[in-house]
Design a protein around this motif. Structure first.
Motif, mmCIF file in Angstrom:
data_model
loop_
_atom_site.group_PDB
_atom_site.id
_atom_site.type_symbol
_atom_site.label_atom_id
_atom_site.label_comp_id
_atom_site.label_asym_id
_atom_site.label_seq_id
_atom_site.Cartn_x
_atom_site.Cartn_y
_atom_site.Cartn_z
ATOM 1 N N ASP A 177 0.888 -1.168 0.000
ATOM 2 C CA ASP A 177 0.000 0.000 0.000
ATOM 3 C C ASP A 177 0.918 1.208 0.000
ATOM 4 O O ASP A 177 1.728 1.379 0.920
ATOM 5 N N ASN B 169 1.449 5.547 -1.002
ATOM 6 C CA ASN B 169 0.807 6.822 -1.303
ATOM 7 C C ASN B 169 1.795 7.948 -1.014
ATOM 8 O O ASN B 169 2.332 8.041 0.090
ATOM 9 N N LYS C 189 0.494 6.212 -6.178
ATOM 10 C CA LYS C 189 -0.578 5.742 -5.322
ATOM 11 C C LYS C 189 -1.042 4.386 -5.812
ATOM 12 O O LYS C 189 -1.160 4.161 -7.017
ATOM 13 N N GLY C 190 -1.302 3.469 -4.876
ATOM 14 C CA GLY C 190 -1.832 2.178 -5.276
ATOM 15 C C GLY C 190 -1.712 1.153 -4.171
ATOM 16 O O GLY C 190 -1.074 1.385 -3.153
ATOM 17 N N ASN C 191 -2.345 0.040 -4.405
ATOM 18 C CA ASN C 191 -2.216 -1.097 -3.502
ATOM 19 C C ASN C 191 -2.482 -2.369 -4.297
ATOM 20 O O ASN C 191 -3.249 -2.365 -5.260
ATOM 21 N N GLY C 192 -1.806 -3.430 -3.903
ATOM 22 C CA GLY C 192 -1.934 -4.674 -4.631
ATOM 23 C C GLY C 192 -0.731 -5.560 -4.385
ATOM 24 O O GLY C 192 0.063 -5.323 -3.470
ATOM 25 N N ASN D 107 -1.050 -3.007 -10.033
ATOM 26 C CA ASN D 107 -2.280 -2.279 -9.691
ATOM 27 C C ASN D 107 -2.038 -0.852 -9.203
ATOM 28 O O ASN D 107 -2.833 -0.309 -8.435
ATOM 29 N N ASN E 211 -4.921 2.209 -9.626
ATOM 30 C CA ASN E 211 -6.089 1.393 -9.948
ATOM 31 C C ASN E 211 -5.935 0.623 -11.253
ATOM 32 O O ASN E 211 -6.904 0.403 -11.991
ATOM 33 N N GLY E 212 -4.707 0.212 -11.523
ATOM 34 C CA GLY E 212 -4.481 -0.635 -12.694
ATOM 35 C C GLY E 212 -4.139 0.111 -13.963
ATOM 36 O O GLY E 212 -4.073 -0.509 -15.032
ATOM 37 N N ASP E 213 -3.915 1.422 -13.889
ATOM 38 C CA ASP E 213 -3.523 2.184 -15.086
ATOM 39 C C ASP E 213 -2.137 1.720 -15.533
ATOM 40 O O ASP E 213 -1.131 2.002 -14.891
#
Length: 247
Positions: free
Chosen positions: A127, A129, A138-141, A189, A192-194
């Protein structure tokens, strides 16, 4: 007189053989007065490696493969305003360490050694940010990291404690520092997966791998300290000081 001397010599040899036979294969005994004590301790630790892969059930030593670290707060936002958390972090390859330098001192009750970790792989969830090199991130996965030639510096100090007239090792300090080597990270990810933004950030991280890992390595080193200290303590508490380091 000669016959008595021969008898004593045979008895000492017999007792020595019997004593050695009672020690498990994973323990290599080092004598305190060995002029090459450091070399012996190095060999003793290396002798443990294949047993640590699956753990030593008879003395409740956990497996090093894989080494489960768990959850870590790696950066809290105070370093450049970036927050990084790792969850369910698992490390593979920790048992393949190679001690390159060793200094053992019974007099000072201290061991100092340097070891190299030829290849580590880390997996888990992240995670993140904040900003890296002025780039927002920013992201998580899930993430995967492959690391080569990381160097660890370890300092162990101890006392000898007496319990019911028997001496045991008592570790007072187990300090570990890591110097980063080379490697690659892949954070999936992001944004958001961009894919476009994610690829840019992953490329930026890997082009500045040493700078990035130097920021996050300290809490990982502390987590490894706890794991390795637990393993060392579990081994040492099962044998007396005189069994491990006879005169």
């Amino acid at each position: 007189m000669v016959s008595r001397l021969i008898t004593v010599t045979i008895l000492v040899c017999f007792l020595g053989i019997t004593y050695a036979a009672t020690m498990p294969d994973y323990i290599k005994i080092c004598h305190r007065n060995d002029p090459e004590l450091s070399k012996c301790v190095k060999q003793s630790v290396h002798n443990l490696r294949p047993y640590l892969v699956k753990g030593i059930k008879e003395i409740n030593v956990p497996s090093l493969e894989p080494l489960y670290i768990g959850d870590l707060n790696i950066l809290d936002g105070s370093s450049g305003g970036i927050t990084v958390k790792a969850k369910k972090l698992t490390v593979f390859g920790a048992s393949n360490f190679e001690i390159t330098k060793m200094r053992a001192s019974i007099q000072n009750k201290r061991f100092d050694f340097e070891l190299i970790l030829p290849h580590l792989q880390g997996e888990g969830q992240y995670d993140i940010n904040g900003n890296i090199l002025a780039l927002p991130i920013k992201g998580n996965g899930p993430f995967v990291g492959n690391f080569t030639n990381f160097v660890a510096y370890v300092r162990v100090t101890y006392d000898v404690k007496n319990v019911n007239d028997i001496d045991y090792f008592d570790i007072k300090e187990f300090a570990l520092k890591i110097r980063t080597g080379k490697g690659r990270l892949r954070l999936d990810n992001l944004f958001n997966g961009d894919k476009v933004l994610g690829d840019v950030i992953n490329q930026t991280i890997n082009e500045n791998f040493e700078l990035f890992t130097n920021e996050v390595i300290a809490p990982i080193a502390r987590a490894l300290e706890v794991k390795f200290l637990a393993i060392a303590t579990k081994i040492l508490e099962n044998f007396t000081y005189n069994e491990l380091f006879p005169v």
